[in-house]
Design an enzyme around this catalytic site. Structure first.
Site, short mmCIF file in Angstrom:
data_model
loop_
_atom_site.label_atom_id
_atom_site.label_comp_id
_atom_site.label_asym_id
_atom_site.label_seq_id
_atom_site.Cartn_x
_atom_site.Cartn_y
_atom_site.Cartn_z
N SER A 1 -10.75 -5.59 11.15
CA SER A 1 -12.14 -5.33 9.97
C SER A 1 -11.21 -4.32 9.86
O SER A 1 -10.90 -3.32 10.57
CB SER A 1 -12.92 -5.08 9.97
OG SER A 1 -13.66 -4.76 9.26
N TYR B 1 -21.04 -5.28 15.92
CA TYR B 1 -19.34 -6.06 14.86
C TYR B 1 -18.31 -5.14 14.87
O TYR B 1 -17.15 -5.76 15.63
CB TYR B 1 -19.92 -5.67 13.33
CG TYR B 1 -19.11 -6.27 12.67
CD1 TYR B 1 -18.69 -7.69 12.14
CD2 TYR B 1 -18.37 -5.46 11.61
CE1 TYR B 1 -17.74 -8.18 11.44
CE2 TYR B 1 -17.32 -6.32 10.32
CZ TYR B 1 -17.04 -7.26 10.45
OH TYR B 1 -16.11 -8.16 9.84
N1 LIG Z 1 -15.42 -9.60 2.77
C1 LIG Z 1 -14.67 -8.13 4.09
O1 LIG Z 1 -15.85 -7.38 3.33
C2 LIG Z 1 -14.55 -8.12 5.32
C3 LIG Z 1 -14.22 -6.98 5.38
C4 LIG Z 1 -13.60 -6.90 7.26
C5 LIG Z 1 -13.25 -8.06 7.61
N2 LIG Z 1 -13.46 -9.26 7.41
C6 LIG Z 1 -13.89 -10.29 8.17
O2 LIG Z 1 -13.50 -11.59 7.02
C7 LIG Z 1 -13.63 -12.51 8.03
C8 LIG Z 1 -13.76 -13.94 7.26
O3 LIG Z 1 -14.85 -13.42 6.07
P1 LIG Z 1 -15.59 -13.68 4.83
O4 LIG Z 1 -16.20 -11.78 4.28
O5 LIG Z 1 -14.77 -14.61 3.52
O6 LIG Z 1 -17.19 -13.87 5.00
P2 LIG Z 1 -17.43 -15.04 4.39
O7 LIG Z 1 -17.15 -15.77 2.72
O8 LIG Z 1 -19.06 -14.58 4.95
O9 LIG Z 1 -16.81 -16.53 5.24
C9 LIG Z 1 -17.11 -16.98 6.46
C10 LIG Z 1 -16.27 -17.42 6.92
O10 LIG Z 1 -16.50 -17.77 8.83
C11 LIG Z 1 -17.01 -19.00 8.60
N3 LIG Z 1 -18.03 -19.46 9.95
C12 LIG Z 1 -18.98 -18.86 10.57
N4 LIG Z 1 -18.82 -18.79 11.93
C13 LIG Z 1 -18.81 -20.02 11.28
C14 LIG Z 1 -19.31 -20.93 12.84
N5 LIG Z 1 -19.86 -20.31 14.10
N6 LIG Z 1 -17.68 -21.75 13.00
C15 LIG Z 1 -16.83 -22.05 12.21
N7 LIG Z 1 -17.08 -21.47 11.18
C16 LIG Z 1 -18.02 -20.41 10.84
C17 LIG Z 1 -18.14 -19.36 7.48
O11 LIG Z 1 -18.03 -20.52 7.49
P3 LIG Z 1 -18.94 -22.48 7.64
O12 LIG Z 1 -20.49 -21.25 7.75
O13 LIG Z 1 -18.92 -23.24 6.84
O14 LIG Z 1 -19.19 -22.31 8.69
C18 LIG Z 1 -17.18 -18.67 6.15
O15 LIG Z 1 -16.02 -19.48 6.07
C19 LIG Z 1 -14.46 -12.66 8.54
O16 LIG Z 1 -13.84 -12.62 10.11
C20 LIG Z 1 -14.57 -11.37 8.80
O17 LIG Z 1 -15.44 -10.60 9.61
C21 LIG Z 1 -14.76 -9.65 6.10
#
Ligand SMILES: NC(=O)c1ccc[n+]([C@@H]2O[C@H](COP(=O)([O-])OP(=O)(O)OC[C@H]3O[C@@H](n4cnc5c(N)ncnc54)[C@H](OP(=O)(O)O)[C@@H]3O)[C@@H](O)[C@H]2O)c1
Length: 248
Positions: free
Chosen positions: A143, A156
């Site tokens: 991130s 985080y």
């Molecule tokens: N969106 C942003 O602005 C942003 C920016 C920088 C980095 N990121 C990173 O991008 C990645 C994806 O996040 P996102 O933004 O797409 O958020 P999101 O929509 O909340 O997706 C998070 C995903 O992680 C899964 N997850 C959470 N806990 C889990 C567990 N214990 N086992 C398996 N899966 C799990 C969730 O699936 P289930 O709940 O179904 O298990 C979901 O599919 C993360 O690593 C986040 O830190 C996001």
């Protein structure tokens, strides 16, 4: 394999929403075979069915990335279904921001378990196959917060900095096996990530920031596609991208 994506087997953790879901759709449309992991089985089963009905190849395994045996089952299941694994996208994550003085120890533990240990378990599950094949590609999700720290984001940011460090250590160690290693650091991207914040006031502030700033999740999918589509002797190691209007 003209685009270096068609026919590749890509395991995606956190495929039930946000960046992981968008990447599954994007890569499937480009001809990859996708192996979807997340805890919400209904979501990933539905997505797999949808991709298949559009002519893609997709399979889903209910996976909690805090359990090493479940991540191994995900990767093993992909190999059983499609014969190999080419890309391990360690994407699952959560971001329960809060000031340290609120002592949200359960949030701290969950963040460390998912964002750091989950990535390590993904490495453990795919690395034996990559070594055997003498090819493979780890794509780990950090991130902008892995590069910057703001109040409320200490835990985080610490986990996302750890992902950068682990990715660089991995990159150096796997040279003999012809394995590529990419770490992607997104800025604000539309997803359900803000829902993981358990403190209502912090969540409200972050939601306002995302509503004003975030870009569509396909922006991330295009970064994955870019890294994958390079010739095999080109290893894109780090990508950092933000919404054009994001200041931090
Ligand atoms: N969106 C942003 O602005 C942003 C920016 C920088 C980095 N990121 C990173 O991008 C990645 C994806 O996040 P996102 O933004 O797409 O958020 P999101 O929509 O909340 O997706 C998070 C995903 O992680 C899964 N997850 C959470 N806990 C889990 C567990 N214990 N086992 C398996 N899966 C799990 C969730 O699936 P289930 O709940 O179904 O298990 C979901 O599919 C993360 O690593 C986040 O830190 C996001």
């Amino acid at each position: 394999m003209s685009n270096n994506i068609e026919g590749k087997v890509v395991v995606i953790t956190g495929a039930s929403s946000g960046l992981g879901e968008a990447t599954a759709r994007h890569l499937s449309a480009e001809g990859a075979k996708v192996v979807l992991g997340a805890r919400r089985a209904d979501r990933i089963q539905k997505l797999a069915g949808e991709l298949a009905s559009n002519g893609g190849q997709a399979i889903a395994f209910t996976t909690d990335v805090t359990q090493a045996d479940q991540v191994k089952r995900l990767v093993d299941g992909g190999v059983k279904a499609f014969g190999r694994v080419d890309v391990m996208l360690n994407n699952a994550g959560l971001m329960p921001h809060s000031p340290l003085e609120r002592l949200k120890i359960d949030d701290w533990n969950r963040t460390i378990d998912v964002n750091i240990k989950g990535v390590l378990y993904g490495i453990a599950a795919a690395l034996p196959y990559f070594k055997e094949q003498k090819s493979g590609h780890f794509i780990n999700v950090s991130s902008v917060a892995g590069h910057k720290i703001r109040p409320g984001g200490a835990v985080y940011s610490a986990t996302k900095t750890a992902v950068i460090i682990l990715s660089e250590g991995l990159r150096q160690e796997v040279k003999p096996y012809n394995i590529r290693t990419t770490v992607i650091s997104p800025g604000a991207v539309e997803s359900e990530l803000v829902d993981s914040i358990t403190e209502p006031d912090v969540k409200k502030g972050m939601q306002e920031f995302y509503d004003a700033t975030a870009i569509p999740a396909d922006s991330f999918a295009r970064m994955v596609s870019f890294a994958m589509s390079q010739p095999d002797n080109v290893d894109i190691n780090e990508i950092l991208f933000r919404p054009t209007k994001q200041d931090l």
